[in-house]
Design an enzyme around this catalytic site. Structure first.
Site, PDB file in Angstrom:
ATOM      1  N   CYS A  17       0.753  -1.272  -0.008  1.00  0.00           N
ATOM      2  CA  CYS A  17       0.076   0.001   0.055  1.00  0.00           C
ATOM      3  C   CYS A  17       0.847   1.265   0.029  1.00  0.00           C
ATOM      4  CB  CYS A  17      -0.897  -0.069   1.207  1.00  0.00           C
ATOM      5  SG  CYS A  17      -2.109   1.377   1.257  1.00  0.00           S
ATOM      6  N   CYS A  20      -0.148   4.276   2.285  1.00  0.00           N
ATOM      7  CA  CYS A  20       0.208   4.215   3.625  1.00  0.00           C
ATOM      8  C   CYS A  20       1.536   3.926   4.072  1.00  0.00           C
ATOM      9  CB  CYS A  20      -0.277   2.573   4.297  1.00  0.00           C
ATOM     10  SG  CYS A  20      -2.194   2.467   4.236  1.00  0.00           S
TER      11      CYS A  20
END
Length: 180
Positions: free
Chosen positions: A135, A138
């Protein structure tokens, strides 16, 4: 199973993983991190790699170097990132801009539960798990929080190196188990 048992189960073609495992689980091989942080990151990465024998071996290793509170934080980080990495990866990859304007409406209280050094440790695990889960949104977010919290780029890179080795070992051993 211990880390030594785990290492012995790696086939010859994964010799680099054997060598890297010894390195990244030490302070000399993970510059900028102490043994508790190394343990927490390894445990979070093992949880996210989803291979039970690896998780058990790393949990035993981690219990020797981190407090029960630190181990709980590592597990909490892996749990919340398991959810957040899916949600925010979708939000990052989807081309329709409206999704970015809609509140997530997902409970994430654990992220704010830690302060000071404990917050940095939690964030190191969160970054490592986000790297395993792929991700980018993130990863960027946790990287910024860590650097703003005074964590060096070297320490951050060490956390990701640990996660990459742990994940590689999970892949190899899971396939070895499947092959019989």
């Amino acid at each position: 199973m211990s880390v030594a048992d785990l290492r012995s189960k790696l086939p010859e073609y994964a010799k680099d993983l054997k060598l890297n495992l010894d390195s990244v689980l030490s302070e000399a091989g993970a510059p900028g991190l102490n043994l508790a942080q190394i343990s927490m990151v390894a445990l979070g990465a093992a949880f996210s790699a989803r291979y039970k024998p690896l998780t058990e071996a790393i949990a035993a290793f981690a219990a020797e170097h981190a407090t029960p509170e630190q181990l709980t934080a590592a597990k909490g980080s892996a749990a919340i990132m398991g959810m957040n990495n899916i949600y925010y990866r979708f939000q990052h990859l989807v081309s329709h801009p409206e999704y970015a304007t809609i509140p997530a409406k997902l409970r994430m209280n654990v992220i704010g539960a830690y302060k000071g050094d404990a917050k940095n440790d939690f964030e190191l695990v969160s970054l490592a798990v986000s790297a395993v889960n792929g991700c980018g949104m993130c990863i960027d977010s946790h990287d910024k929080v860590l650097r703003d919290g005074g964590i060096s780029v070297q320490a951050i890179q060490s956390a990701v190196r640990i996660a990459s080795v742990i994940h590689g070992i999970a892949v190899v051993l899971e396939q070895a188990d499947a092959a019989g």
